[in-house]
Design a protein around this motif. Sequence first.
Motif, short mmCIF file in Angstrom:
data_model
loop_
_atom_site.label_atom_id
_atom_site.label_comp_id
_atom_site.label_asym_id
_atom_site.label_seq_id
_atom_site.Cartn_x
_atom_site.Cartn_y
_atom_site.Cartn_z
N GLN A 247 -1.65 -3.20 17.37
CA GLN A 247 -1.05 -4.21 18.23
C GLN A 247 0.27 -4.48 17.71
N ARG A 248 0.47 -4.59 16.33
CA ARG A 248 1.76 -5.04 15.96
C ARG A 248 2.30 -4.21 14.95
N VAL A 249 3.55 -4.53 14.54
CA VAL A 249 4.14 -3.46 13.64
C VAL A 249 4.98 -4.69 12.54
N ARG A 250 4.90 -4.44 11.28
CA ARG A 250 5.68 -5.29 10.22
C ARG A 250 6.87 -4.25 9.98
N TRP A 251 8.02 -4.45 10.20
CA TRP A 251 9.04 -3.47 10.26
C TRP A 251 10.12 -3.83 9.05
N LEU A 252 10.26 -2.76 8.12
CA LEU A 252 11.23 -3.28 7.15
C LEU A 252 12.34 -2.72 6.61
N LEU A 316 18.91 2.83 2.47
CA LEU A 316 18.13 1.99 3.24
C LEU A 316 16.78 2.72 3.46
N LEU A 317 15.81 2.08 2.82
CA LEU A 317 14.57 2.49 2.90
C LEU A 317 13.86 1.87 4.36
N GLU A 318 13.57 2.61 5.36
CA GLU A 318 13.02 1.84 6.49
C GLU A 318 11.60 2.09 6.55
N GLY A 319 10.62 1.18 6.64
CA GLY A 319 9.24 1.41 6.61
C GLY A 319 8.44 0.53 7.76
N ALA A 320 7.51 0.79 7.86
CA ALA A 320 6.48 0.08 8.98
C ALA A 320 5.07 -0.14 8.53
N VAL A 321 4.42 -1.21 8.81
CA VAL A 321 2.78 -1.17 8.58
C VAL A 321 2.45 -1.75 9.83
N TYR A 322 1.40 -0.90 10.26
CA TYR A 322 0.94 -1.37 11.73
C TYR A 322 -0.48 -2.32 11.34
N MET A 327 -5.57 -9.71 11.79
CA MET A 327 -5.57 -9.46 10.33
C MET A 327 -4.27 -9.57 9.66
N ALA A 328 -3.58 -10.27 10.61
CA ALA A 328 -2.03 -10.64 9.99
C ALA A 328 -1.77 -11.03 8.87
N SER A 329 -2.56 -12.14 8.36
CA SER A 329 -2.22 -12.97 6.99
C SER A 329 -2.93 -11.79 5.93
N GLN A 333 -0.23 -10.35 2.92
CA GLN A 333 -0.48 -10.46 1.42
C GLN A 333 -0.67 -9.18 0.76
N GLU A 334 -0.98 -8.14 1.29
CA GLU A 334 -1.12 -6.71 0.76
C GLU A 334 0.15 -6.21 0.72
N LEU A 335 0.98 -6.71 1.64
CA LEU A 335 2.33 -6.00 1.78
C LEU A 335 3.22 -6.56 0.66
N GLU A 336 3.22 -7.90 0.43
CA GLU A 336 3.80 -8.75 -0.46
C GLU A 336 3.49 -7.97 -1.94
N SER A 337 2.12 -7.47 -2.17
CA SER A 337 1.74 -7.05 -3.54
C SER A 337 2.57 -5.79 -3.67
N LEU A 338 2.47 -4.87 -2.55
CA LEU A 338 3.07 -3.76 -2.38
C LEU A 338 4.59 -3.65 -2.62
N LEU A 339 5.55 -4.82 -2.24
CA LEU A 339 6.79 -4.98 -2.28
C LEU A 339 7.15 -5.18 -3.87
N LYS A 340 6.21 -5.81 -4.31
CA LYS A 340 6.43 -5.96 -5.88
C LYS A 340 6.70 -4.76 -6.69
N GLN A 341 5.91 -3.84 -6.17
CA GLN A 341 5.82 -2.35 -6.91
C GLN A 341 7.16 -1.55 -6.77
N LEU A 342 8.18 -2.03 -5.85
CA LEU A 342 9.19 -1.35 -5.46
C LEU A 342 10.56 -1.70 -6.11
#
Length: 521
Positions: A247-252, A316-322, A327-329, A333-342
């Motif tokens: 349904q949704r995309v978190r675009w970064l 510019l690294l362009e990413g997206a998570v579907y 399941m948004a929250s 959270q998973e995305l936050e912890s992934l971003l910490k590794q970048l």
Amino acid sequence: MALRRFSHITTVFLLTIYRAISLVSVGWPDTLPLGLLDLDIVDKIHLDLNTTTQFSIDYGQLSQAAPAAVYCPSSPDDIAALVRFAYTSPRYFTIAARGRGHSVRGQAFAPGGVVVDMASLGRGRADRLNVSSDDAPARWYVDAGGEQLWIDVLHETFKHGLTPRSWTDYLHLTVGGTLSNAGISGQTFRHGPQISNVYELDVITGKGDMITCSREENSDLFYGVLGGLGQFGIITRARISLEPAPQRVRWLYLVYTNFDMFTRDQEMLISKLEKGFDYVEGRLLKGKDVSSSSFISEEDSEKIKLLADEFGAIYLLEGAVYYEQAMASMVYQELESLLKQLSFVPGFAFTKDVSYIGFLDRVHEEDTKQSSTEHEDVLHPWFNLFLPKSRIRDFESAVFKGILKNNNPVGLLLIYPFNKNKWDDKMLAAIPDEEEVFYTIGLLPSATREDWEYLDKQHHEILSFCHQEGIDFKQYLPQYVTETDWMKHFGRKWDVFVQLKRRYDPKALLSPGQRIFTTPL
Ligand code: FAD
């Protein structure tokens, strides 16, 4: 009743003769045999200058070559009739299927021959887009006409809660056009190119035969046509695999000033096939290329511009998570912890939530805006390469920081990696042989005619650099002219390429604009 039928036949006959006579009197081109007029497809052939001129240019606007005629089929049978006629005709003429002419170097031209306007098969026509499923093995798919635009495929499948998995950045391209190349985008690392996501095809060969092919049936044609640059047949239907649509995309957007960190993070992200990004792309930006958009606010774009000016360029690294709304929250959270590794520049991560369709169709909006401000005579001398991962650093030093350093019309410069194991080696699309990860580099400028000469020279310099340094590169959407270059391009696949041409288009009628085979084999 019989009388009425007789008079109908007479009228049709007379009309055909009348048309034929008037076509001859307006100047039937020397290159085309008059026998074409005897076919009952005559009213689908257009010879007027307006139409042929329209089909003598493409998106690149770098060259021009008029066909003698434009053919507007209303069914695959019409196309088969035309090809059969050409195949048996003593007078040689070529045939090019044209999706929407989004090529940049005349790949969909048929100089002096016939261009088949695939769009006339029916854009968005319900009976040319059918979503269905198999029970064993359980799988969903859409049967899409070769002329259909990917945006229409998306809208149709989305009605069923389904979607293809692999995309191009721009969706107003045709199914047949992208499957003749590969069809790449930020999802390719995970699902392979679009050609890796096809179950079955209907193809009209260069002999006019209509053949259904798949991995199991007529597999040589199937593997040849996917990525085969239109050389073995015209795709009239593709069965494309589907999965449930998110349904949704978190675009970064994540900003880097260090190329090594940028590529290291891209490679880490494409190695994570579970719980990582669903889309990974990247680009080089100079300060003057940074502008606000629906994604980046005025204030943030100023911040990025300052950084780009300070470092000369940024990445510019362009990413997206579907995800599903429910399941948004957890996804956040998973995305936050992934971003910490970048290792992007702290404070330079920008995110936005959009609908799935809004995300996939993002380039069209920008393109429409740009087209409205671009002059008609804007050229698109685009140039795309695939490079093995181990040479990307050399390329950056010599090309981004060297050959392209002072470029004015840089335009969009894409850099992002793929996993080779998601490409099917039986298909003829050419990719670097040696390594498991390879990058795509897309130089996509808009230019004036004066800029073009300069850019063309640069593209040759880049190719020379790759040759000199022994880089195992391939062009994507290749633009070669000599047989030697084509042989090098296809490498170990060249012999198969020639064998398939001999089997399926021995008279070299199809897609002459690719300039691979210029005479019958
Ligand atoms: P055309 O340009 O009309 O045709 C391309 C070739 O395929 C010709 O040789 C033609 O004869 C042949 N052909 C066309 N239809 C058929 C058919 N049904 N059967 C057999 N052969 C056929 N590519 C990507 O991979 N990823 C991207 O993100 C991407 N973005 C793009 C964005 C823009 C704005 C543009 C202009 C192009 C982009 N492309 C991208 C390139 C695109 O994939 C090619 O231009 C491709 O050729 C599709 O364009 P088209 O459908 O108009 O085909």
